[in-house]
Write a protein that holds these residues in place. Structure first.
Motif, mmCIF file in Angstrom:
data_model
loop_
_atom_site.group_PDB
_atom_site.id
_atom_site.type_symbol
_atom_site.label_atom_id
_atom_site.label_comp_id
_atom_site.label_asym_id
_atom_site.label_seq_id
_atom_site.Cartn_x
_atom_site.Cartn_y
_atom_site.Cartn_z
ATOM 1 N N LEU A 74 0.831 -1.210 0.000
ATOM 2 C CA LEU A 74 0.000 0.000 0.000
ATOM 3 C C LEU A 74 0.865 1.260 0.000
ATOM 4 N N ALA A 75 1.968 1.224 0.739
ATOM 5 C CA ALA A 75 2.873 2.373 0.785
ATOM 6 C C ALA A 75 3.488 2.638 -0.588
ATOM 7 N N VAL A 76 3.874 1.581 -1.286
ATOM 8 C CA VAL A 76 4.439 1.745 -2.637
ATOM 9 C C VAL A 76 3.394 2.348 -3.566
ATOM 10 N N LEU A 77 2.161 1.838 -3.494
ATOM 11 C CA LEU A 77 1.093 2.369 -4.340
ATOM 12 C C LEU A 77 0.785 3.821 -3.997
ATOM 13 N N LYS A 78 0.800 4.137 -2.708
ATOM 14 C CA LYS A 78 0.547 5.516 -2.272
ATOM 15 C C LYS A 78 1.674 6.437 -2.739
ATOM 16 N N ASP A 79 2.917 6.015 -2.540
ATOM 17 C CA ASP A 79 4.064 6.837 -2.930
ATOM 18 C C ASP A 79 4.111 7.082 -4.438
ATOM 19 N N SER A 80 3.600 6.134 -5.213
ATOM 20 C CA SER A 80 3.571 6.292 -6.668
ATOM 21 C C SER A 80 2.387 7.150 -7.115
ATOM 22 N N GLY A 81 1.465 7.419 -6.177
ATOM 23 C CA GLY A 81 0.274 8.199 -6.504
ATOM 24 C C GLY A 81 -0.855 7.363 -7.071
ATOM 25 N N PHE A 82 -0.703 6.045 -7.085
ATOM 26 C CA PHE A 82 -1.698 5.164 -7.689
ATOM 27 C C PHE A 82 -2.888 4.885 -6.788
ATOM 28 N N VAL A 83 -2.759 5.173 -5.498
ATOM 29 C CA VAL A 83 -3.907 5.104 -4.593
ATOM 30 C C VAL A 83 -3.961 6.390 -3.780
ATOM 31 N N ASP A 84 -5.178 6.783 -3.462
ATOM 32 C CA ASP A 84 -5.405 7.905 -2.568
ATOM 33 C C ASP A 84 -5.789 7.333 -1.211
ATOM 34 N N VAL A 85 -5.392 8.034 -0.162
ATOM 35 C CA VAL A 85 -5.670 7.585 1.202
ATOM 36 C C VAL A 85 -6.447 8.680 1.914
ATOM 37 N N ARG A 86 -7.488 8.234 2.604
ATOM 38 C CA ARG A 86 -8.315 9.158 3.372
ATOM 39 C C ARG A 86 -8.408 8.636 4.793
ATOM 40 N N ALA A 87 -8.142 9.523 5.749
ATOM 41 C CA ALA A 87 -8.247 9.140 7.163
ATOM 42 C C ALA A 87 -9.694 9.260 7.616
ATOM 43 N N GLU A 88 -10.141 8.248 8.328
ATOM 44 C CA GLU A 88 -11.460 8.262 8.953
ATOM 45 C C GLU A 88 -11.281 7.703 10.361
ATOM 46 N N GLY A 89 -11.163 8.616 11.311
ATOM 47 C CA GLY A 89 -10.830 8.174 12.675
ATOM 48 C C GLY A 89 -9.430 7.603 12.676
ATOM 49 N N ASN A 90 -9.306 6.373 13.197
ATOM 50 C CA ASN A 90 -7.988 5.743 13.224
ATOM 51 C C ASN A 90 -7.786 4.803 12.028
ATOM 52 N N ARG A 91 -8.724 4.793 11.110
ATOM 53 C CA ARG A 91 -8.612 3.946 9.922
ATOM 54 C C ARG A 91 -8.098 4.749 8.739
ATOM 55 N N ARG A 92 -7.453 4.060 7.818
ATOM 56 C CA ARG A 92 -7.026 4.649 6.560
ATOM 57 C C ARG A 92 -7.786 3.929 5.456
ATOM 58 N N LEU A 93 -8.455 4.711 4.628
ATOM 59 C CA LEU A 93 -9.243 4.149 3.537
ATOM 60 C C LEU A 93 -8.539 4.422 2.213
ATOM 61 N N TYR A 94 -8.468 3.399 1.388
ATOM 62 C CA TYR A 94 -7.723 3.464 0.136
ATOM 63 C C TYR A 94 -8.663 3.348 -1.052
ATOM 64 N N ARG A 95 -8.340 4.109 -2.104
ATOM 65 C CA ARG A 95 -9.079 4.061 -3.362
ATOM 66 C C ARG A 95 -8.075 4.290 -4.489
ATOM 67 N N ALA A 96 -8.269 3.585 -5.595
ATOM 68 C CA ALA A 96 -7.383 3.757 -6.747
ATOM 69 C C ALA A 96 -7.515 5.170 -7.304
ATOM 70 N N ASN A 97 -6.391 5.747 -7.683
ATOM 71 C CA ASN A 97 -6.372 7.033 -8.364
ATOM 72 C C ASN A 97 -6.198 6.723 -9.850
ATOM 73 N N LYS A 98 -7.315 6.540 -10.522
ATOM 74 C CA LYS A 98 -7.295 6.110 -11.924
ATOM 75 C C LYS A 98 -6.599 7.117 -12.826
ATOM 76 N N GLN A 99 -6.755 8.388 -12.532
ATOM 77 C CA GLN A 99 -6.124 9.409 -13.378
ATOM 78 C C GLN A 99 -4.607 9.357 -13.258
ATOM 79 N N ALA A 100 -4.093 9.072 -12.069
ATOM 80 C CA ALA A 100 -2.644 9.006 -11.881
ATOM 81 C C ALA A 100 -2.035 7.837 -12.640
ATOM 82 N N LEU A 101 -2.833 6.809 -12.888
ATOM 83 C CA LEU A 101 -2.333 5.642 -13.612
ATOM 84 C C LEU A 101 -2.138 5.929 -15.095
ATOM 85 N N GLY A 102 -2.791 6.989 -15.578
ATOM 86 C CA GLY A 102 -2.620 7.390 -16.974
ATOM 87 C C GLY A 102 -2.840 6.237 -17.930
ATOM 88 N N PRO A 103 -1.889 6.006 -18.847
ATOM 89 C CA PRO A 103 -2.069 4.945 -19.850
ATOM 90 C C PRO A 103 -2.085 3.542 -19.252
#
Length: 98
Positions: free
Chosen positions: A44-73
């Motif tokens: 998850l850290a590699v994906l986050k550092d590459s910008g391929f996932v976005d992370v949102r904090a909700e309380g003490n949880r971290r929620l992940y979602r793909a950043n489709k635009q960052a993946l480009g081609p």
């Protein structure tokens, strides 16, 4: 790390598939794998550092979602790969039922 190296790892591709259309917690993502939470966290850290996932904090949880635009081609490559895999799976199931 190069973008292709990031998605070349099968577990990272599976993580992207899991969070492609859904926002999931790190725990929910880790529950899909037969490796430690720490190993999934590193992916998850590699994906986050590459910008391929976005992370949102909700309380003490971290929620992940793909950043489709960052993946480009690479986005089209992944979607095609997943579609072809599902097509092959469907064909295999149909042939077993006959």
């Amino acid at each position: 790390m190069d973008a292709l190296q990031v998605i070349a790892e099968p577990r990272r591709r599976r993580i992207l598939e899991l969070v492609w259309d859904d926002e999931l917690s790190a725990g929910a993502i880790a529950g899909e794998f037969d490796v430690t939470f720490g190993a999934v966290s590193q992916h998850l850290a590699v994906l986050k550092d590459s910008g391929f996932v976005d992370v949102r904090a909700e309380g003490n949880r971290r929620l992940y979602r793909a950043n489709k635009q960052a993946l480009g081609p690479l986005r089209q490559v992944l979607e095609t790969m997943w579609s072809q895999t599902l097509d092959h799976l469907g064909a295999a199931i149909e042939s077993d039922l006959q």
